[in-house]
Design a protein around this motif. Structure first.
Motif: not given
Length: 330
Positions: A170-171, A176, A195-196, A198, A202, A205-206, A233
């Protein structure tokens, strides 16, 4: 009168069919968040900008499944974001965003300058402060399945590996979003999605996904399913397939029997428009209505069937572990 008797079974069948395939079923609110610290005045410039923001988000959501906007000048600027679940159709995304843009005002009726509302298919958020590209991983709601797994050590290890892989995917993706499954026991799988929003980079998001994964031992340890939802997220895992795609994206193994939402809609259209002989119609109507009563009976129980559709429309099968600065609505 005779003709009415002939068409009555058909009408009964279609009435049952409409209930079974009711598209509003997925429009249940999972949670709403209303910041009570700051309010606007009715009829103000801020309210006008807010209405324009919500209209813009609802209009643009289905184009890519994600939209952000900023309308107005300080101190009356309104920042807005809408995110649809990565595996929903454009039609369902549009429907969810439109509903959210209306319901968020109803849920946060005290003229709150910051609010969010989450459904199974989308998240909509607005604020008087710029929040784009900023991580907010504090859980607004955590949910767990009431059933325990039979092999918690194996389950937790496999779930951890799956969520790490999905988080990495996803990241690094533009969507995402990532969903997949892994083996748990013989003929049994763990299905999960992450999900993150957008607007996150990256690495952000991680980090967000890693943050909410850490809450799993608190809310869902040893449970057959769970969800952790934050503003930036979210994640979900189950032992049954809940994906809305015909098949989950990698990493995945062979998916057990699953039926996508789009396939259901297609099936319903075929049934509605194909002429069915009277005898066959009555038989199908009986089967459909039996399913209707069987499904309603299931919703009243706390146990979760692994073969059951994974929709948050069945929130009454879940228990809320906690809500931070928010309220859950069903």
């Amino acid at each position: 009168m005779q003709s009415l008797k002939l068409i009555a079974p058909h009408l009964f069948f279609f009435a049952c069919l409409f209930y079974v395939f009711d598209p509003t079923e997925s429009q249940n609110i999972i949670y709403s968040y209303c910041d009570t610290g700051n309010n606007y005045t009715s009829g103000s410039v801020f309210e006008q900008n807010l209405n324009l923001t919500l209209t813009s988000l609802a209009s643009n959501a289905s184009l890519t499944g994600f939209s952000t906007t900023a309308i107005g000048q300080n101190p009356n600027t309104v920042y807005g974001l809408v995110l649809c679940r990565g595996d929903v159709s454009q039609q369902d995304c549009q429907a969810c965003a439109s509903t959210a843009s209306i319901e968020i005002i109803k849920q946060c009726s005290n003229n709150n300058k910051e609010a969010a509302i989450s459904y199974d298919n989308c998240l909509l958020r607005y604020s008087d402060r710029r929040f784009f590209s900023t991580v907010d991983s504090s859980p607004k709601l955590m949910l767990y399945n009431v059933n325990n797994v039979t092999e918690p050590v194996v389950f937790n290890r496999q779930l951890g590996n799956l969520l790490r892989n999905l988080s990495s995917n996803a990241a690094s993706s533009t969507s995402k979003f990532s969903a997949g499954q892994t083996n748990f026991l013989d003929f049994q799988y763990i299905n999960a999605m992450v999900q993150c929003t957008r607007d996150l980079a990256g690495n952000n998001c991680s980090n967000c996904l890693q943050d909410i994964i850490r809450y799993i031992p608190q809310c869902c340890n040893g449970k057959e399913g769970g969800q952790v939802l934050s503003l930036s997220c979210n994640l979900r895992f189950e032992i049954y397939s809940f994906f809305l795609l015909s098949s989950p994206p990698p990493p995945s193994l062979v998916q057990p029997n699953s039926t996508s939402q789009d396939e259901k809609k297609s099936t319903s259209k075929v049934i509605v428009f194909v002429a069915i002989p009277l005898a066959a119609t009555m038989v199908v109507a009986l089967i459909v209505c039996c399913c209707f009563f069987w499904r309603n009976g299931k919703k009243k129980r706390v146990d979760t069937d692994p073969d059951q559709e994974g929709s948050m429309a069945t929130l009454d099968q879940w228990n809320s572990y906690g809500a931070i600065g928010s309220s859950a609505a069903g």
